[in-house]
Design a protein around this motif. Structure first.
Motif, short mmCIF file in Angstrom:
data_model
loop_
_atom_site.label_atom_id
_atom_site.label_comp_id
_atom_site.label_asym_id
_atom_site.label_seq_id
_atom_site.Cartn_x
_atom_site.Cartn_y
_atom_site.Cartn_z
N PRO A 71 0.82 -1.22 0.00
CA PRO A 71 0.00 0.00 0.00
C PRO A 71 0.85 1.26 0.00
N ILE A 72 0.36 2.28 -0.67
CA ILE A 72 1.01 3.59 -0.62
C ILE A 72 0.38 4.36 0.52
N THR A 73 1.21 4.83 1.43
CA THR A 73 0.71 5.60 2.56
C THR A 73 1.03 7.07 2.36
N VAL A 74 0.29 7.91 3.06
CA VAL A 74 0.51 9.36 2.97
C VAL A 74 1.87 9.73 3.56
N LEU A 75 2.27 9.04 4.62
CA LEU A 75 3.49 9.39 5.32
C LEU A 75 4.77 8.99 4.60
#
Length: 106
Positions: A71-75
């Motif tokens: 998954p691509i996370t915002v952080l």
């Protein structure tokens, strides 16, 4: 002797193949941002091998699939692969494959 061994080994493989259920993954609107090492056709050899290990049947699907996804996370968006939006979150297939992956364009 060798013949008996080959019959036993073949029987074991047939039993294992029958024990693994093949399911067709659902194809829905992509909603999960993923970072995948590669994106290939669902009919490719690589996708077929991974799907077989997971007991998935990609026969008849004509969608791009992501391999080795997370998954691509915002952080921490440190994607070294291809950024895509996919149907199946990586949790469903252990990050090995994601279905219906569309490239994210900025």
């Amino acid at each position: 002797m060798f013949f008996k061994l080959s019959v036993v080994v073949t029987s074991v493989f047939i039993t294992l193949a029958a024990a693994i259920p093949n399911t067709t993954p659902p194809v829905t609107t992509p909603t999960s941002n993923q970072c995948c090492d590669s994106v290939v056709s669902s009919s490719s050899t690589a996708a077929s091998v991974v799907a077989a290990v997971l007991g998935l049947d990609l026969t008849g699907l004509n969608v791009p699939v992501g391999l080795s996804c997370s998954p691509i996370t915002v952080l921490g968006n440190n994607c070294g692969g291809t950024e895509v939006t996919c149907d199946a979150p990586q949790q469903e297939f252990g990050g090995l494959i994601a279905i219906n992956c569309i490239p994210i364009t900025a």
